[in-house]
Design a protein around this motif. Sequence first.
Motif, PDB file in Angstrom:
ATOM      1  N   ARG A  61      50.998  38.550  32.264  1.00 62.32           N
ATOM      2  CA  ARG A  61      51.371  37.173  32.049  1.00 62.32           C
ATOM      3  C   ARG A  61      51.045  36.387  33.303  1.00 62.32           C
ATOM      4  O   ARG A  61      51.419  36.777  34.403  1.00 62.32           O
ATOM      5  CB  ARG A  61      52.854  37.069  31.711  1.00 62.32           C
ATOM      6  N   VAL A  62      50.333  35.287  33.134  1.00 55.49           N
ATOM      7  CA  VAL A  62      49.887  34.501  34.272  1.00 55.49           C
ATOM      8  C   VAL A  62      50.604  33.166  34.251  1.00 55.49           C
ATOM      9  O   VAL A  62      50.522  32.414  33.273  1.00 55.49           O
ATOM     10  CB  VAL A  62      48.360  34.283  34.223  1.00 55.49           C
ATOM     11  N   GLY A  63      51.319  32.866  35.333  1.00 53.16           N
ATOM     12  CA  GLY A  63      52.033  31.602  35.428  1.00 53.16           C
ATOM     13  C   GLY A  63      51.102  30.445  35.698  1.00 53.16           C
ATOM     14  O   GLY A  63      49.922  30.619  36.033  1.00 53.16           O
ATOM     15  N   ALA A  64      51.627  29.239  35.561  1.00 53.65           N
ATOM     16  CA  ALA A  64      50.809  28.039  35.719  1.00 53.65           C
ATOM     17  C   ALA A  64      50.226  27.933  37.121  1.00 53.65           C
ATOM     18  O   ALA A  64      49.057  27.581  37.301  1.00 53.65           O
ATOM     19  CB  ALA A  64      51.638  26.802  35.383  1.00 53.65           C
ATOM     20  N   ARG A  65      51.036  28.235  38.152  1.00 51.91           N
ATOM     21  CA  ARG A  65      50.522  28.144  39.521  1.00 51.91           C
ATOM     22  C   ARG A  65      49.453  29.191  39.781  1.00 51.91           C
ATOM     23  O   ARG A  65      48.409  28.897  40.385  1.00 51.91           O
ATOM     24  CB  ARG A  65      51.683  28.302  40.512  1.00 51.91           C
ATOM     25  N   GLN A  66      49.693  30.426  39.321  1.00 54.94           N
ATOM     26  CA  GLN A  66      48.682  31.472  39.469  1.00 54.94           C
ATOM     27  C   GLN A  66      47.397  31.097  38.749  1.00 54.94           C
ATOM     28  O   GLN A  66      46.292  31.267  39.276  1.00 54.94           O
ATOM     29  CB  GLN A  66      49.207  32.797  38.910  1.00 54.94           C
ATOM     30  N   LEU A  67      47.533  30.585  37.542  1.00 51.61           N
ATOM     31  CA  LEU A  67      46.352  30.232  36.757  1.00 51.61           C
ATOM     32  C   LEU A  67      45.544  29.134  37.431  1.00 51.61           C
ATOM     33  O   LEU A  67      44.313  29.162  37.413  1.00 51.61           O
ATOM     34  CB  LEU A  67      46.760  29.813  35.353  1.00 51.61           C
ATOM     35  N   GLN A  69      45.293  28.618  40.632  1.00 50.41           N
ATOM     36  CA  GLN A  69      44.575  29.225  41.752  1.00 50.41           C
ATOM     37  C   GLN A  69      43.385  30.038  41.268  1.00 50.41           C
ATOM     38  O   GLN A  69      42.294  29.962  41.838  1.00 50.41           O
ATOM     39  CB  GLN A  69      45.532  30.112  42.556  1.00 50.41           C
ATOM     40  N   ILE A  70      43.583  30.796  40.195  1.00 51.55           N
ATOM     41  CA  ILE A  70      42.492  31.601  39.643  1.00 51.55           C
ATOM     42  C   ILE A  70      41.373  30.710  39.120  1.00 51.55           C
ATOM     43  O   ILE A  70      40.182  30.960  39.355  1.00 51.55           O
ATOM     44  CB  ILE A  70      43.022  32.519  38.520  1.00 51.55           C
ATOM     45  N   THR A  71      41.742  29.645  38.424  1.00 47.99           N
ATOM     46  CA  THR A  71      40.751  28.749  37.839  1.00 47.99           C
ATOM     47  C   THR A  71      39.878  28.120  38.909  1.00 47.99           C
ATOM     48  O   THR A  71      38.666  27.985  38.744  1.00 47.99           O
ATOM     49  CB  THR A  71      41.455  27.668  37.008  1.00 47.99           C
ATOM     50  N   THR A  72      40.481  27.737  40.018  1.00 48.33           N
ATOM     51  CA  THR A  72      39.717  27.115  41.103  1.00 48.33           C
ATOM     52  C   THR A  72      38.634  28.041  41.647  1.00 48.33           C
ATOM     53  O   THR A  72      37.560  27.592  42.046  1.00 48.33           O
ATOM     54  CB  THR A  72      40.667  26.692  42.238  1.00 48.33           C
ATOM     55  N   ASP A 124      42.773  39.656  36.899  1.00 47.38           N
ATOM     56  CA  ASP A 124      43.326  38.308  36.947  1.00 47.38           C
ATOM     57  C   ASP A 124      44.034  37.920  35.655  1.00 47.38           C
ATOM     58  O   ASP A 124      44.597  36.826  35.566  1.00 47.38           O
ATOM     59  CB  ASP A 124      42.217  37.294  37.245  1.00 47.38           C
ATOM     60  N   GLY A 125      43.993  38.789  34.656  1.00 46.81           N
ATOM     61  CA  GLY A 125      44.691  38.517  33.408  1.00 46.81           C
ATOM     62  C   GLY A 125      43.971  37.575  32.475  1.00 46.81           C
ATOM     63  O   GLY A 125      44.594  37.030  31.559  1.00 46.81           O
ATOM     64  N   LEU A 126      42.658  37.375  32.655  1.00 46.46           N
ATOM     65  CA  LEU A 126      41.911  36.441  31.821  1.00 46.46           C
ATOM     66  C   LEU A 126      41.264  37.109  30.610  1.00 46.46           C
ATOM     67  O   LEU A 126      41.007  36.437  29.600  1.00 46.46           O
ATOM     68  CB  LEU A 126      40.825  35.737  32.650  1.00 46.46           C
ATOM     69  N   ILE A 127      40.977  38.392  30.693  1.00 45.93           N
ATOM     70  CA  ILE A 127      40.407  39.133  29.572  1.00 45.93           C
ATOM     71  C   ILE A 127      41.134  40.463  29.441  1.00 45.93           C
ATOM     72  O   ILE A 127      41.788  40.914  30.389  1.00 45.93           O
ATOM     73  CB  ILE A 127      38.884  39.374  29.739  1.00 45.93           C
ATOM     74  N   ALA A 151      45.635  33.643  28.911  1.00 52.36           N
ATOM     75  CA  ALA A 151      45.365  32.899  30.147  1.00 52.36           C
ATOM     76  C   ALA A 151      43.910  32.468  30.220  1.00 52.36           C
ATOM     77  O   ALA A 151      43.600  31.360  30.687  1.00 52.36           O
ATOM     78  CB  ALA A 151      45.736  33.756  31.362  1.00 52.36           C
ATOM     79  N   GLY A 152      42.993  33.324  29.770  1.00 53.05           N
ATOM     80  CA  GLY A 152      41.581  32.948  29.754  1.00 53.05           C
ATOM     81  C   GLY A 152      41.307  31.806  28.802  1.00 53.05           C
ATOM     82  O   GLY A 152      40.485  30.925  29.086  1.00 53.05           O
ATOM     83  N   ALA A 153      41.990  31.812  27.658  1.00 53.99           N
ATOM     84  CA  ALA A 153      41.831  30.703  26.716  1.00 53.99           C
ATOM     85  C   ALA A 153      42.347  29.405  27.306  1.00 53.99           C
ATOM     86  O   ALA A 153      41.759  28.335  27.093  1.00 53.99           O
ATOM     87  CB  ALA A 153      42.546  31.028  25.404  1.00 53.99           C
ATOM     88  N   ARG A 154      43.438  29.467  28.082  1.00 52.33           N
ATOM     89  CA  ARG A 154      43.976  28.249  28.706  1.00 52.33           C
ATOM     90  C   ARG A 154      43.049  27.711  29.776  1.00 52.33           C
ATOM     91  O   ARG A 154      43.020  26.504  30.022  1.00 52.33           O
ATOM     92  CB  ARG A 154      45.366  28.517  29.294  1.00 52.33           C
ATOM     93  N   VAL A 155      42.265  28.572  30.391  1.00 49.39           N
ATOM     94  CA  VAL A 155      41.273  28.101  31.359  1.00 49.39           C
ATOM     95  C   VAL A 155      40.243  27.214  30.668  1.00 49.39           C
ATOM     96  O   VAL A 155      39.869  26.151  31.167  1.00 49.39           O
ATOM     97  CB  VAL A 155      40.581  29.296  32.048  1.00 49.39           C
ATOM     98  N   LEU A 156      39.796  27.640  29.487  1.00 47.33           N
ATOM     99  CA  LEU A 156      38.766  26.895  28.769  1.00 47.33           C
ATOM    100  C   LEU A 156      39.316  25.674  28.053  1.00 47.33           C
ATOM    101  O   LEU A 156      38.662  24.637  27.988  1.00 47.33           O
ATOM    102  CB  LEU A 156      38.065  27.816  27.764  1.00 47.33           C
TER     103      LEU A 156
END
Length: 335
Positions: A61-67, A69-72, A124-127, A151-156
């Motif tokens: 599970r990836v929190g909003a703050r972690q996500l 940072q990962i997205t950047t 990173d919990g994206l896939i 989390a990967g879907a929320r990135v897109l």
Amino acid sequence: MSIFTQHRRDEYEQPGRPFARPAAPAGDSTNRQVRAQIRRLRGTNTASRTAPPRTVPARQRVGARQLAQITTALSERDRLVLSHLMQHRFLSTHQLQAFVFTGHASRQAAARTTRRVLARLQRDGLIRPLERRIGGLEAGSTARIWQLAPAGARVLDPVAGRSWRTHQASPRFLQHSLAVAEAHLALQRGITADRQVTVQTEPLSWRRYTGPGGEAHLIRPDLAACVVGHDAEGVFEDRWFLEVDMGTESIPTVLAKCRRYQAYYRTGIEQADHGAFPRVLWILHGPRAVERHRALAWHLSRTSTLEQRLFRLTSAADLPTALWGSDAPSSPTTS
């Protein structure tokens, strides 16, 4: 040309189980054995050849703050991996390599980079990988099958990604999804300096129309493709609706789908939007694809209510030839 267009020390240092180094005279053989054991428990800079590789657990599970940072830190290539997984739901490691990791000096280099990137995206919990490994299209291969994590879907797509769910699909659904991806790859391999290909996956490939009585209808091609290029005769545009047939549906069911395509053809919607109606290409898979090809061709030819020019049958192996004729690119072998 178509007229239609990826032994720790603290295990011993637990409460109530103190870890102490046994004492022995210097130079004693027992002392050497103890020191060697301690080194193994502490770990060294060089991994033991017999020790299993250390794995880093993926984030469940990836929190909003972690996500954020990962997205950047994501590259365009990382995003392309996520995008292909969103389009197809399931893809093998080999298919992701073919879609995204091109331009490497060798297939071996591409394969190494693919595995490294997929392992990082998993950490990173994206896939997520599927629990089962299947061969099927890859002839006994044990390649992993991947899907997009929430989390990967929320990135897109931050909005649509909230409702994204992962699941363990049935073998039948998996086989069909991977076969559709192979058809997409066949289209992608046809891109040249003189020929551009645009592909729509589901649900963008779907078409809605209204029947004679005002009822709503929907046809759902697995893929829709537009090929634009030029040859000796000038500029051309080919359009296709691609249907992947795994041999699991009866011939009457397939013919009923053909009738729905024809009904959509008669509405003139596609022709008004694009100037031509796509030819429907049935791609036959499975051990009895040859017999099924003969049976479907026989029924199509004897169904007077169907316009034969709208439909074409081919096997998975002959798909490049059906799409490109004598200019069909050769499919690269899997490394």
